[in-house]
Enzyme design. Structure first.
Site, PDB file in Angstrom:
ATOM      1  CD  GLU A   1      27.305 -19.983  -2.692  1.00 15.68           C
ATOM      2  OE1 GLU A   1      27.855 -20.568  -1.745  1.00 15.68           O
ATOM      3  OE2 GLU A   1      27.889 -19.159  -3.423  1.00 15.68           O
TER       4      GLU A   1
ATOM      5  CE  LYS B   1      29.022 -20.693   1.019  1.00 16.21           C
ATOM      6  NZ  LYS B   1      29.410 -19.631   0.065  1.00 16.21           N
TER       7      LYS B   1
END
Length: 119
Positions: free
Chosen positions: A21, A99
């Site tokens: 990420e 997210k």
């Protein structure tokens, strides 16, 4: 108290607990509610007596796109801190970080956090 709303701001950032990420990045959506008294601005019709939401957007963008956090909690906390530091009239803030592409094997709209802070 009166509030300014910035809804579903879209950014690309490098936040997350997983190494991938932090390298690949992903989309984040941010909702902000800024609480202050509009009375003076309402009477003067002058943006100097309020908080310019375009300038708030730029502060949020800088935090989301130029910094890296492992936790959404840290991202939200730093957004709130930067808004308070840059805008004296803000008395309270709500920050929601969403997210939508979290690396979780599930069907979902988004994972996220929400914080409320007062000066």
């Amino acid at each position: 108290m009166d509030k300014i709303i910035l809804s579903n701001l879209s950014f690309y950032g490098y936040h997350g607990a997983l190494k991938e990420e932090n390298i690949l990045g992903q989309k984040f959506f941010i909702d902000i509610e800024i609480y202050l008294d509009f009375k003076k601005a309402g009477e003067s019709d002058n943006v100097m007596d309020s908080v310019h939401y375009g300038e708030v957007y730029e502060v949020v963008k800088k935090v989301v796109e130029n910094e890296k956090y492992n936790l959404l909690e840290a991202l939200a906390e730093n957004i709130s801190k930067q808004v308070f530091d840059n805008f004296d009239l803000v008395k309270e803030i709500m920050v929601r970080v969403k997210k939508p592409e979290a690396p979780v094997n599930a069907i979902f709209d988004y994972f996220g956090v929400e914080i409320r802070r007062k000066k």
